[in-house]
Design an enzyme around this catalytic site. Structure first.
Site, PDB file in Angstrom:
ATOM      1  N   ASP A  92       1.262  -1.385   0.005  1.00  0.00           N
ATOM      2  CA  ASP A  92      -0.533  -0.157   0.103  1.00  0.00           C
ATOM      3  C   ASP A  92       0.810   0.813   0.084  1.00  0.00           C
ATOM      4  OD1 ASP A  92       0.979  -0.277   2.315  1.00  0.00           O
ATOM      5  OD2 ASP A  92      -1.467  -0.990   3.798  1.00  0.00           O
TER       6      ASP A  92
ATOM      7  N   HIS B 106      -8.203  -4.978   9.874  1.00  0.00           N
ATOM      8  CA  HIS B 106      -8.209  -4.325   8.870  1.00  0.00           C
ATOM      9  C   HIS B 106      -6.390  -4.839   8.291  1.00  0.00           C
ATOM     10  CE1 HIS B 106      -5.555  -1.028  10.105  1.00  0.00           C
ATOM     11  NE2 HIS B 106      -4.627  -1.027   9.367  1.00  0.00           N
TER      12      HIS B 106
ATOM     13  N   GLU C  81      -9.959  -1.871   5.056  1.00  0.00           N
ATOM     14  CA  GLU C  81     -10.229  -0.439   6.603  1.00  0.00           C
ATOM     15  C   GLU C  81     -12.104  -1.658   6.383  1.00  0.00           C
ATOM     16  OE1 GLU C  81      -9.352   0.819   8.154  1.00  0.00           O
ATOM     17  OE2 GLU C  81      -8.194   2.234   7.929  1.00  0.00           O
TER      18      GLU C  81
END
Length: 261
Positions: free
Chosen positions: A67, A138, A143
């Site tokens: 990410d 998460h 999320e």
């Protein structure tokens, strides 16, 4: 899903690093998916120690980012690209050519998300993906209530995650980006082996919900129950809410050695 309970974070890091080393011995150019944060640091430290000792050759390894923050200036020390280069790529003796990740500073963020999904597929897919878990369950930045079929995309962080990550920004909540690019749950599930490390009592509820609860988007990590080769490594504190902890200990102790992690 296999659950392995270890004494502490160091033991977990060494166990996972050895699994990564064994993978690199079988497949020297393996694509390793890496996570950021404090939890996986013992893994990277143990793996780089093996490289320095000559126990494994990582020169052909490839590194894939999980990410990235959206909007941080290029080269910002807390961007995940900078973090992965500093904590993984450089200690393993690799260079930026071995590294791939989403472009969080792209003018067209959606296009950058789609391009990264295609790049992962084009690279042959991730061989082993490391994961951490948030206190709300998460994984990556998927999320609660993220779609289990989701692809790499932009996400808005919850206030809890912003608070948790403020420690990387001198405790200043205003400095923490509100948006990120993250591999989706569907993208993550395409990796051949998923390895989640969780340590500390603060992760105990999330671990129990992931392992023993129902598969539900409100606990994104529970999607790992769908994967054919998912390994959950937890220290005693993170395992403290598992009802089947004794069973997990028994099965790991009696596991055939040839199976590996």
């Amino acid at each position: 899903m296999e659950v392995v309970i270890v004494p502490d974070a160091k033991a977990g890091g060494e166990l996972i690093a050895e699994a990564m080393a064994q993978l690199l011995r079988r497949k020297p150019d393996a694509l390793l998916g890496v996570a950021t944060g404090s939890t996986p640091l013992p893994i990277y430290q143990a793996l780089s120690a093996k490289v320095r000792a000559g126990e494994v050759d990582a020169t052909k390894a490839r590194i894939a980012q999980l990410d990235e923050y959206v909007g941080l200036p290029t080269g910002h020390p807390e961007s995940y690209r900078a973090t992965v280069l500093r904590e993984v790529v450089e200690p393993l003796g690799l260079n930026e050519k071995s590294f791939m990740g989403p472009d969080g500073s792209a003018a067209d963020v959606q296009a950058a998300c789609e391009a990264y999904d295609k790049a992962l597929a084009g690279a042959g897919g991730v061989d082993l993906q490391l994961l951490g878990i948030g206190t709300d369950g998460h994984i990556g930045f998927n999320e609660p209530c993220s779609s289990i079929a989701s692809r790499t995309r932009i996400k808005t962080l919850t206030e809890q995650t912003i608070t948790d990550n403020a420690r990387f920004f001198d405790g200043d909540l205003s400095q923490v980006p509100r948006h990120v690019i993250t591999q989706g749950i569907g993208t993550i599930l395409e990796a051949r082996h998923l390895v989640l490390l969780a340590t500390g009592e603060g992760k105990a509820d999330a671990v129990a919900a992931t392992v023993e609860g129902p598969i539900a988007s409100v606990v994104p990590a529970s999607a790992l129950q769908l994967h054919p080769h998912a390994t959950i490594v937890v220290d005693e504190a993170a395992a403290s809410e598992l009802k089947l902890a004794d069973y997990f200990r028994h099965t790991y102790v009696n596991k055939p050695e040839w199976q590996g992690l």
